[in-house]
Write a protein that holds these residues in place. Structure first.
Motif, mmCIF file in Angstrom:
data_model
loop_
_atom_site.group_PDB
_atom_site.id
_atom_site.type_symbol
_atom_site.label_atom_id
_atom_site.label_comp_id
_atom_site.label_asym_id
_atom_site.label_seq_id
_atom_site.Cartn_x
_atom_site.Cartn_y
_atom_site.Cartn_z
ATOM 1 N N GLY A 60 0.889 -1.325 -0.028
ATOM 2 C CA GLY A 60 0.046 -0.021 -0.068
ATOM 3 C C GLY A 60 0.843 1.255 -0.097
ATOM 4 N N LEU A 61 0.309 2.276 0.039
ATOM 5 C CA LEU A 61 0.697 3.747 -0.022
ATOM 6 C C LEU A 61 0.227 4.556 1.105
ATOM 7 C CD1 LEU A 61 0.648 5.030 -3.371
ATOM 8 C CD2 LEU A 61 2.686 4.651 -2.130
ATOM 9 N N LEU A 62 1.084 5.338 1.873
ATOM 10 C CA LEU A 62 0.617 6.100 2.937
ATOM 11 C C LEU A 62 0.659 7.582 2.254
ATOM 12 C CD1 LEU A 62 -0.780 5.675 5.915
ATOM 13 C CD2 LEU A 62 1.869 5.841 6.538
ATOM 14 N N LEU A 63 -0.471 8.214 2.637
ATOM 15 C CA LEU A 63 -0.524 9.671 1.776
ATOM 16 C C LEU A 63 -0.946 10.679 2.612
ATOM 17 C CD1 LEU A 63 -2.740 7.743 -0.723
ATOM 18 C CD2 LEU A 63 -0.403 8.780 -1.337
ATOM 19 N N GLN A 64 -0.151 12.060 2.152
ATOM 20 C CA GLN A 64 -0.472 12.995 3.190
ATOM 21 C C GLN A 64 -0.520 14.373 2.403
ATOM 22 O OE1 GLN A 64 2.634 12.682 6.180
ATOM 23 N NE2 GLN A 64 1.343 11.992 7.587
ATOM 24 N N THR A 65 -1.474 15.055 3.037
ATOM 25 C CA THR A 65 -1.345 16.586 2.407
ATOM 26 C C THR A 65 -1.139 17.172 3.841
ATOM 27 O OG1 THR A 65 -3.074 15.879 1.029
ATOM 28 C CG2 THR A 65 -2.722 18.294 1.147
ATOM 29 N N VAL A 66 -0.201 18.264 3.621
ATOM 30 C CA VAL A 66 0.286 18.913 4.965
ATOM 31 C C VAL A 66 0.027 20.406 4.517
ATOM 32 C CG1 VAL A 66 2.044 19.609 6.543
ATOM 33 C CG2 VAL A 66 1.919 17.139 5.795
ATOM 34 N N GLY A 67 -0.863 20.933 5.247
ATOM 35 C CA GLY A 67 -1.118 22.512 5.378
ATOM 36 C C GLY A 67 -0.385 23.318 6.016
ATOM 37 N N GLN A 68 -0.253 24.429 5.711
ATOM 38 C CA GLN A 68 0.735 25.484 6.740
ATOM 39 C C GLN A 68 -0.239 26.446 6.981
ATOM 40 O OE1 GLN A 68 4.425 25.156 6.810
ATOM 41 N NE2 GLN A 68 3.907 26.517 8.643
ATOM 42 N N LEU A 69 -0.458 26.610 8.142
ATOM 43 C CA LEU A 69 -1.486 27.504 8.723
ATOM 44 C C LEU A 69 -0.706 28.853 8.973
ATOM 45 C CD1 LEU A 69 -3.400 25.167 11.327
ATOM 46 C CD2 LEU A 69 -3.628 25.521 8.834
ATOM 47 N N GLU A 70 -1.447 30.072 8.869
ATOM 48 C CA GLU A 70 -0.929 31.273 9.166
ATOM 49 C C GLU A 70 -0.687 31.389 10.518
ATOM 50 O OE1 GLU A 70 -2.853 34.687 7.588
ATOM 51 O OE2 GLU A 70 -2.675 33.895 5.496
ATOM 52 N N ASP A 71 -1.817 30.657 11.577
ATOM 53 C CA ASP A 71 -1.715 30.697 12.782
ATOM 54 C C ASP A 71 -2.779 29.596 13.502
ATOM 55 O OD1 ASP A 71 -4.608 31.785 13.074
ATOM 56 O OD2 ASP A 71 -3.751 33.595 12.671
ATOM 57 N N ASP A 72 -2.889 29.452 14.364
ATOM 58 C CA ASP A 72 -3.563 28.375 15.082
ATOM 59 C C ASP A 72 -5.102 28.432 14.802
ATOM 60 O OD1 ASP A 72 -1.560 27.000 16.019
ATOM 61 O OD2 ASP A 72 -1.621 27.857 18.297
ATOM 62 N N PHE A 73 -5.768 29.647 14.345
ATOM 63 C CA PHE A 73 -7.192 29.908 14.285
ATOM 64 C C PHE A 73 -7.243 29.977 12.585
ATOM 65 C CE2 PHE A 73 -5.675 31.598 18.211
ATOM 66 C CZ PHE A 73 -6.443 31.082 19.045
ATOM 67 N N ASP A 74 -6.261 29.655 11.751
ATOM 68 C CA ASP A 74 -6.489 29.831 10.304
ATOM 69 C C ASP A 74 -7.471 28.695 9.714
ATOM 70 O OD1 ASP A 74 -6.155 30.049 7.621
ATOM 71 O OD2 ASP A 74 -4.085 29.850 7.786
ATOM 72 N N VAL A 75 -8.805 28.836 10.068
ATOM 73 C CA VAL A 75 -9.663 27.904 9.890
ATOM 74 C C VAL A 75 -9.889 27.485 8.247
ATOM 75 C CG1 VAL A 75 -12.232 27.268 9.955
ATOM 76 C CG2 VAL A 75 -11.000 28.392 11.618
#
Ligand code: SF4
Length: 179
Positions: A71-86
């Motif tokens: 199998g493959l393990l797959l990720q998308t990582v987001g870079q938030l501006e701050d902890d409230f960057d909904v």
């Protein structure tokens, strides 16, 4: 035997930020994770074929997973501006789902039994047929890793994939099982 380098290249081309081999033997489906689903904090319990109880008993899912070799393990990582960057949190979640569907489109013609297991419920149809009629696209249905009883952090650790990328980052994880 699947060409892992080619699969990882396909995953990155589909938009994932990280992709790594998944050793299917490290996957342990846990009743405790399913019990968390039953608390219905996401509001999807009993609403879709991809979610418990519609996705099946843990034992049936264990048998399904056991049919796969790799199998493959797959990720998308987001870079938030701050902890409230909904906004970025929602964008990252949407990107993870989009990337998995893109990869599914190119993998299914090569591996017709390949099984996508995502983050969150199946979004292939605007309205799920559950429970009144069978799933419209059983071969494309995407259940979540949690619906399968997987503890995502544990699966990542067992396969040497990071789950935390530092402050103000958010990682969504999915996987593909391949026959
Ligand atoms: S493919 Fe459609 S009918 Fe099947 S689980 Fe997904 S949303 Fe529901």
């Amino acid at each position: 035997m699947a060409d892992m380098d080619a699969l990882i290249a396909m995953a990155l081309a589909a938009g994932f930020t990280h992709a790594a081999p998944l050793d299917v033997s490290t996957i342990d489906l846990k009743p405790e994770v399913r019990e968390m689903c039953a608390r219905n904090t996401c509001g999807q319990y009993g609403k879709k074929w991809s979610c418990p109880p519609g996705c099946g008993e843990l034992e049936a899912l264990r048998e399904r997973v056991a049919q796969y070799k790799t199998g493959l393990l797959l990720q998308t990582v987001g870079q938030l501006e701050d902890d409230f960057d909904v906004e970025t949190m929602m964008e990252t979640e949407a990107a993870q789902k989009r990337n998995l569907i893109e990869l599914q489109k190119v993998l299914l013609p090569l591996y017709p039994k390949a099984l996508a297991i995502g983050s969150g419920c199946c979004t292939h149809c605007k309205t799920c047929t559950y429970p009144d009629a069978p799933c419209r696209f059983p071969e494309k249905q995407i259940a979540s890793m949690e619906a399968y009883g997987m503890l995502v952090t544990e699966v990542c650790q067992a396969n040497n994939m990071k789950y935390y990328y530092g402050p103000c980052t958010l990682a969504y994880t999915s996987c593909f099982l391949i026959e």
